[in-house]
Design a protein around this motif. Sequence first.
Motif: not given
Length: 263
Positions: A99-104, A108-109, A112, A149, A158
């Motif tokens: 549930a991480l945002i790859n583009e952030l 920021h993650n 989140l 990122e 990750r």
Amino acid sequence: MTLVQENTEGMTEVLRTESLAKRFGAVTALRDVSLTLRRGEVLGLIGDNGAGKSTLVKLLCGFHQPDSGRILLDGEEVTLKSVRQARSLGIDIVYQDLALINELSVFHNMFLGREHIGFARLLSNRRMRKLATEHLDSMGVRIPSVDVEVAKLSGGQRQAIAVARSVYTRSRILLLDEPLAAMGAKEGALILDLVSDLKARGEVSIVIIAHNHAQILEVCDRVNLLQHGTITFDKATADTSLQELTDLVVEEYRRARIRGESQ
């Protein structure tokens, strides 16, 4: 199979389940699960695919609700109606897909859904960057920069970020659903070291699902085997062995093959 359970009298329980059952239509995922988790303990949960491991942790984090049975937190019965409610009680889960945002970015993650807001209601990136760096450093999580990122990190890095985020939000019960899946030895070692460090602190109780029994024995205090929707084995890792765990699984395969041939 007869349940084998260690004597843990005197240890403080932070979480207990009693006779949890869960069905999805005609499929019974869990039939009678009684589990205990002690304060500061790392509990390994093993079992074949389809045994109900992921369903169990989804009950414990509020994603699903049991059809029957009880969940007790610090000795008090609780009804976990949502993941958000479970998190408010200090229970968090890290799924295999993270549930991480790859583009952030990493920082920021880390924040989140809990972003710091500064002047003129703008994101306080400087503060979040500083706090993320301090927290990851304190946990021994090594990454090139909190500005990178997430997509550019390794699988192990990750996973470490997802675990660190849960710890940062003061989760006291952490559920790790297959955190070592599809990882190489180096990346898997990073996560095992992180879990070991958390155990040494004694601030977080952990349930970890894994298929690699050697890894379970390395990092866990106790191991539970889930078979056909119920726990059939509960023993301290110091009192069992890779051979015993392997024999249990082999015996289950043998029984399943015999059942299949007789049908």
